[in-house]
Motif scaffolding. Structure first.
Motif, PDB file in Angstrom:
ATOM      1  N   ILE A 139     -34.166 -11.192 -31.859  1.00 45.54           N
ATOM      2  CA  ILE A 139     -35.525 -10.981 -32.369  1.00 45.54           C
ATOM      3  C   ILE A 139     -35.729 -11.923 -33.551  1.00 45.54           C
ATOM      4  CG2 ILE A 139     -37.116  -9.341 -33.434  1.00 45.54           C
ATOM      5  CD1 ILE A 139     -35.512  -7.092 -32.017  1.00 45.54           C
ATOM      6  N   LEU A 140     -36.752 -12.767 -33.470  1.00 42.89           N
ATOM      7  CA  LEU A 140     -37.008 -13.747 -34.525  1.00 42.89           C
ATOM      8  C   LEU A 140     -37.660 -13.099 -35.732  1.00 42.89           C
ATOM      9  CD1 LEU A 140     -38.428 -16.725 -32.410  1.00 42.89           C
ATOM     10  CD2 LEU A 140     -36.080 -16.372 -33.192  1.00 42.89           C
ATOM     11  N   ASP A 141     -37.382 -13.650 -36.889  1.00 41.09           N
ATOM     12  CA  ASP A 141     -38.020 -13.197 -38.115  1.00 41.09           C
ATOM     13  C   ASP A 141     -39.473 -13.657 -38.132  1.00 41.09           C
ATOM     14  OD1 ASP A 141     -38.232 -11.919 -40.502  1.00 41.09           O
ATOM     15  OD2 ASP A 141     -36.830 -13.206 -41.595  1.00 41.09           O
ATOM     16  N   TYR A 142     -40.310 -12.965 -38.898  1.00 36.63           N
ATOM     17  CA  TYR A 142     -41.736 -13.337 -38.986  1.00 36.63           C
ATOM     18  C   TYR A 142     -41.891 -14.693 -39.667  1.00 36.63           C
ATOM     19  CZ  TYR A 142     -46.606 -13.354 -40.470  1.00 36.63           C
ATOM     20  OH  TYR A 142     -47.911 -13.710 -40.692  1.00 36.63           O
ATOM     21  N   THR A 143     -42.724 -15.554 -39.066  1.00 39.84           N
ATOM     22  CA  THR A 143     -42.946 -16.883 -39.635  1.00 39.84           C
ATOM     23  C   THR A 143     -44.415 -17.184 -39.912  1.00 39.84           C
ATOM     24  OG1 THR A 143     -43.173 -17.905 -37.447  1.00 39.84           O
ATOM     25  CG2 THR A 143     -40.952 -17.794 -38.388  1.00 39.84           C
ATOM     26  N   GLY A 144     -45.339 -16.426 -39.304  1.00 38.11           N
ATOM     27  CA  GLY A 144     -46.759 -16.742 -39.436  1.00 38.11           C
ATOM     28  C   GLY A 144     -47.143 -17.949 -38.606  1.00 38.11           C
ATOM     29  N   SER A 145     -46.300 -18.323 -37.626  1.00 43.79           N
ATOM     30  CA  SER A 145     -46.551 -19.485 -36.781  1.00 43.79           C
ATOM     31  C   SER A 145     -46.627 -19.048 -35.314  1.00 43.79           C
ATOM     32  CB  SER A 145     -45.436 -20.525 -36.962  1.00 43.79           C
ATOM     33  OG  SER A 145     -44.223 -20.054 -36.403  1.00 43.79           O
ATOM     34  N   ILE A 146     -46.712 -20.036 -34.419  1.00 43.44           N
ATOM     35  CA  ILE A 146     -46.805 -19.734 -32.989  1.00 43.44           C
ATOM     36  C   ILE A 146     -45.557 -19.032 -32.473  1.00 43.44           C
ATOM     37  CG2 ILE A 146     -48.399 -21.635 -32.486  1.00 43.44           C
ATOM     38  CD1 ILE A 146     -45.981 -23.284 -31.581  1.00 43.44           C
ATOM     39  N   PHE A 147     -44.442 -19.148 -33.179  1.00 44.78           N
ATOM     40  CA  PHE A 147     -43.201 -18.541 -32.709  1.00 44.78           C
ATOM     41  C   PHE A 147     -43.218 -17.013 -32.827  1.00 44.78           C
ATOM     42  CE2 PHE A 147     -41.667 -22.872 -33.651  1.00 44.78           C
ATOM     43  CZ  PHE A 147     -41.145 -23.177 -32.397  1.00 44.78           C
ATOM     44  N   ASP A 148     -44.159 -16.467 -33.578  1.00 43.81           N
ATOM     45  CA  ASP A 148     -44.262 -15.003 -33.670  1.00 43.81           C
ATOM     46  C   ASP A 148     -44.692 -14.386 -32.342  1.00 43.81           C
ATOM     47  OD1 ASP A 148     -43.531 -15.087 -36.325  1.00 43.81           O
ATOM     48  OD2 ASP A 148     -45.589 -15.184 -37.061  1.00 43.81           O
ATOM     49  N   ASN A 149     -45.375 -15.183 -31.511  1.00 43.81           N
ATOM     50  CA  ASN A 149     -45.844 -14.702 -30.209  1.00 43.81           C
ATOM     51  C   ASN A 149     -45.074 -15.350 -29.061  1.00 43.81           C
ATOM     52  OD1 ASN A 149     -48.057 -12.940 -31.023  1.00 43.81           O
ATOM     53  ND2 ASN A 149     -49.047 -14.797 -31.742  1.00 43.81           N
ATOM     54  N   ALA A 150     -43.883 -15.862 -29.351  1.00 41.76           N
ATOM     55  CA  ALA A 150     -43.111 -16.585 -28.338  1.00 41.76           C
ATOM     56  C   ALA A 150     -42.097 -15.670 -27.650  1.00 41.76           C
ATOM     57  CB  ALA A 150     -42.393 -17.768 -28.972  1.00 41.76           C
ATOM     58  N   VAL A 151     -41.894 -15.949 -26.364  1.00 41.14           N
ATOM     59  CA  VAL A 151     -40.860 -15.294 -25.567  1.00 41.14           C
ATOM     60  C   VAL A 151     -39.959 -16.408 -25.057  1.00 41.14           C
ATOM     61  CG1 VAL A 151     -40.373 -13.893 -23.544  1.00 41.14           C
ATOM     62  CG2 VAL A 151     -42.425 -13.435 -24.906  1.00 41.14           C
ATOM     63  N   ILE A 152     -38.730 -16.485 -25.556  1.00 37.87           N
ATOM     64  CA  ILE A 152     -37.841 -17.603 -25.249  1.00 37.87           C
ATOM     65  C   ILE A 152     -36.808 -17.179 -24.208  1.00 37.87           C
ATOM     66  CG2 ILE A 152     -36.174 -19.233 -26.212  1.00 37.87           C
ATOM     67  CD1 ILE A 152     -38.528 -17.560 -28.600  1.00 37.87           C
ATOM     68  N   ILE A 153     -36.801 -17.886 -23.079  1.00 42.64           N
ATOM     69  CA  ILE A 153     -35.857 -17.597 -22.003  1.00 42.64           C
ATOM     70  C   ILE A 153     -35.160 -18.909 -21.603  1.00 42.64           C
ATOM     71  CG2 ILE A 153     -37.200 -15.639 -21.157  1.00 42.64           C
ATOM     72  CD1 ILE A 153     -38.276 -17.390 -18.934  1.00 42.64           C
ATOM     73  N   PRO A 154     -34.043 -18.830 -20.896  1.00 38.76           N
ATOM     74  CA  PRO A 154     -33.347 -20.054 -20.464  1.00 38.76           C
ATOM     75  C   PRO A 154     -34.251 -20.935 -19.604  1.00 38.76           C
ATOM     76  CG  PRO A 154     -31.909 -18.156 -20.233  1.00 38.76           C
ATOM     77  CD  PRO A 154     -33.261 -17.619 -20.556  1.00 38.76           C
ATOM     78  N   LEU A 155     -34.128 -22.234 -19.772  1.00 39.28           N
ATOM     79  CA  LEU A 155     -34.998 -23.189 -19.092  1.00 39.28           C
ATOM     80  C   LEU A 155     -34.899 -23.068 -17.572  1.00 39.28           C
ATOM     81  CD1 LEU A 155     -36.924 -25.599 -19.057  1.00 39.28           C
ATOM     82  CD2 LEU A 155     -34.936 -27.102 -19.341  1.00 39.28           C
ATOM     83  N   GLU A 156     -33.690 -23.050 -17.034  1.00 41.80           N
ATOM     84  CA  GLU A 156     -33.534 -22.976 -15.582  1.00 41.80           C
ATOM     85  C   GLU A 156     -34.131 -21.694 -15.022  1.00 41.80           C
ATOM     86  OE1 GLU A 156     -29.531 -23.580 -14.323  1.00 41.80           O
ATOM     87  OE2 GLU A 156     -29.401 -25.637 -15.095  1.00 41.80           O
ATOM     88  N   THR A 157     -33.973 -20.611 -15.759  1.00 39.93           N
ATOM     89  CA  THR A 157     -34.548 -19.332 -15.326  1.00 39.93           C
ATOM     90  C   THR A 157     -36.070 -19.422 -15.301  1.00 39.93           C
ATOM     91  OG1 THR A 157     -32.677 -18.142 -16.320  1.00 39.93           O
ATOM     92  CG2 THR A 157     -34.632 -16.855 -15.786  1.00 39.93           C
ATOM     93  N   ALA A 158     -36.652 -20.047 -16.319  1.00 40.69           N
ATOM     94  CA  ALA A 158     -38.105 -20.199 -16.384  1.00 40.69           C
ATOM     95  C   ALA A 158     -38.609 -21.069 -15.231  1.00 40.69           C
ATOM     96  CB  ALA A 158     -38.496 -20.822 -17.723  1.00 40.69           C
ATOM     97  N   GLN A 159     -37.881 -22.131 -14.928  1.00 41.55           N
ATOM     98  CA  GLN A 159     -38.285 -23.013 -13.824  1.00 41.55           C
ATOM     99  C   GLN A 159     -38.249 -22.273 -12.488  1.00 41.55           C
ATOM    100  OE1 GLN A 159     -35.390 -26.070 -14.658  1.00 41.55           O
ATOM    101  NE2 GLN A 159     -36.904 -27.428 -15.604  1.00 41.55           N
ATOM    102  N   ASP A 160     -37.220 -21.456 -12.277  1.00 40.81           N
ATOM    103  CA  ASP A 160     -37.137 -20.667 -11.044  1.00 40.81           C
ATOM    104  C   ASP A 160     -38.215 -19.591 -11.005  1.00 40.81           C
ATOM    105  OD1 ASP A 160     -34.961 -22.161 -10.277  1.00 40.81           O
ATOM    106  OD2 ASP A 160     -33.479 -20.708 -11.026  1.00 40.81           O
ATOM    107  N   LEU A 161     -38.429 -18.957 -12.161  1.00 42.96           N
ATOM    108  CA  LEU A 161     -39.379 -17.850 -12.244  1.00 42.96           C
ATOM    109  C   LEU A 161     -40.790 -18.304 -11.898  1.00 42.96           C
ATOM    110  CD1 LEU A 161     -38.904 -14.876 -13.065  1.00 42.96           C
ATOM    111  CD2 LEU A 161     -39.733 -15.470 -15.345  1.00 42.96           C
ATOM    112  N   TYR A 162     -41.169 -19.478 -12.367  1.00 42.35           N
ATOM    113  CA  TYR A 162     -42.529 -19.976 -12.143  1.00 42.35           C
ATOM    114  C   TYR A 162     -42.588 -21.046 -11.056  1.00 42.35           C
ATOM    115  CZ  TYR A 162     -43.693 -17.341 -16.294  1.00 42.35           C
ATOM    116  OH  TYR A 162     -43.886 -16.313 -17.194  1.00 42.35           O
ATOM    117  N   ASP A 163     -41.456 -21.221 -10.333  1.00 50.24           N
ATOM    118  CA  ASP A 163     -41.394 -22.095  -9.154  1.00 50.24           C
ATOM    119  C   ASP A 163     -41.946 -23.491  -9.446  1.00 50.24           C
ATOM    120  OD1 ASP A 163     -40.793 -22.711  -6.540  1.00 50.24           O
ATOM    121  OD2 ASP A 163     -42.745 -22.042  -5.766  1.00 50.24           O
ATOM    122  N   VAL A 164     -41.369 -24.149 -10.450  1.00 49.60           N
ATOM    123  CA  VAL A 164     -41.832 -25.491 -10.827  1.00 49.60           C
ATOM    124  C   VAL A 164     -40.747 -26.541 -10.611  1.00 49.60           C
ATOM    125  CG1 VAL A 164     -43.516 -24.649 -12.501  1.00 49.60           C
ATOM    126  CG2 VAL A 164     -41.161 -25.122 -13.246  1.00 49.60           C
TER     127      VAL A 164
END
Length: 394
Positions: free
Chosen positions: A189-214
């Motif tokens: 869980i990321l600490d609060y930054t007041g930036s775009i990362f507060d609303n980010a969901v970070i997952i492994p790249l290969e998993t994201a590519q498979d998940l969204y079929d790209v």
């Protein structure tokens, strides 16, 4: 003795000046209160304008803060895109190794970016960031962890979430989190930054590519320049060395982002300023009517010794005080409205408004300026009246 007499005379003169100021202040307040309904409507007109300045300005301030903090988090990296743009496709994992081979590039990694709430068109600001697990701490630097860890090599269905995501979904380390019909385990869980990362969901790249079929497509590449290399020159070298890419240096990105932010600020603030100017016209109308009704009063004041500057100060003072009252009322109502709207939007974790001390000072100064400027012409007309002609009015 002469010095003592001079001192007494000076004190008496200062005392008279102070008494005159008290009398002038009393006249200003009395004249405003004598026309309660008209003055109240004028104050409400200015308050409405300042209300608009506060609401639209608070939206602009929020975007400004998010922009500044987001830039500070990623200001040391060079963005590498496909020539067709971020959403044009054409950038794949293979390009990362090509970028790494460019002299002066210390590190490089690809990222896949997509909206989390596809059905909401990304309006909440939530984003899926697919990053290579071994680069997750580098990609998110200098954002710190509030709990847990970053992604590690070998992670497939583990996820690191921003502070807003954690609060909205009430997540803890070990919680299950559904993304695109798949369940992930929260490991950080990321600490609060007041930036775009507060609303980010970070997952492994290969998993994201498979998940969204790209396939092996990525959105862009982050290139970290060597400390001895000029970060503003290296992007051009990357463009020449890696075909089919375009780049943005930290400086270029900041310029583009500031231009976009400036356009947004002009649009939002202009609507508020327009409403405030309309409020200023209300002040001018009220003061012109007041001057016309008090022609005889001004004539008497001049006949008993009032100077032109006294009439100017009296009329300008009334306009400025109505601007002051309107500014205070507008700031109070605007602040309450912003608080209510932020509280209402809290359930969706959308933060649109931010009231800063700078915004409050600007709004109050603008209210005073509108009041004073709107009273200039009526004050000029009142000060130029001839005592004899003014006394002829009934």
């Amino acid at each position: 003795m002469e010095a003592l007499e001079a001192l007494k005379a000076l004190k008496a003169q200062n005392s008279i000046k102070f008494e005159c100021r008290i009398i002038m202040f009393d006249l200003i307040i009395r004249n405003i209160m004598n026309r309660k309904v008209r003055s109240a409507l004028t104050v409400c007109g200015i308050a409405l304008g300042i209300f608009a300045v506060i609401v639209m300005g608070a939206m602009s301030e929020n975007f400004h803060q998010t922009f500044e903090r987001s830039m500070s988090v990623t200001s040391d990296k060079i963005r590498v895109f496909a020539e067709s743009g971020v959403f044009g496709g054409g950038l794949t994992d293979d390009k990362v190794s090509d970028v790494l081979r460019v002299a002066g590039v210390k590190d490089a990694y690809g990222l896949l970016m997509t909206t989390f709430d596809e059905d909401k068109m990304g309006m909440t600001g939530k984003q899926i960031l697919g990053v290579p697990p071994e680069k997750s701490s580098v990609a998110l630097y200098p954002v710190e962890l509030k709990a847990g860890r970053f992604l590690n090599p070998g992670d497939s269905y583990n996820v690191v979430v921003g502070s807003n995501i954690q609060r909205e979904y009430k997540l803890q380390i070990g919680s299950k989190f559904e993304i695109h019909d798949k369940y992930f385990t929260v490991v950080g869980i990321l600490d609060y930054t007041g930036s775009i990362f507060d609303n980010a969901v970070i997952i492994p790249l290969e998993t994201a590519q498979d998940l969204y079929d790209v396939g092996n497509s990525i959105s862009y590449i982050f290139a970290v320049p060597d400390e001895r290399v000029d970060a503003e020159i290296l992007p051009k070298r990357i463009e020449l060395s890696v075909k089919g890419t375009s780049t943005l240096s930290p400086g270029e990105l900041e310029v583009q982002a500031r231009q976009s932010f400036m356009i947004f600020s002009v649009i939002t603030i202009s609507s508020g300023l327009l409403a405030a100017i309309i409020g200023g016209l209300c002040v001018m109308n009220t003061m012109l009517m007041s001057v016309a009704e008090r022609t005889r009063e001004f004539g008497i004041l001049k006949a008993i010794g009032a100077e032109t500057k006294d009439i100017l100060l009296l009329t300008l003072g009334e306009a400025s005080f109505m601007g002051l009252f309107g500014g205070i009322l507008g700031i109070l109502v605007g602040s309450v409205a912003v608080y209510i709207m932020n509280a209402w939007l809290a359930n969706t974790r959308i933060v649109l408004f931010l009231i800063t001390p700078r915004l409050l000072v600007i709004a109050m100064l603008f209210a005073l300026l509108i009041g004073a400027l709107s009273g200039l012409y009526p004050a000029y007309r009142a000060s130029k009246m001839s005592p004899m002609e003014a006394l002829k009015h009934a």
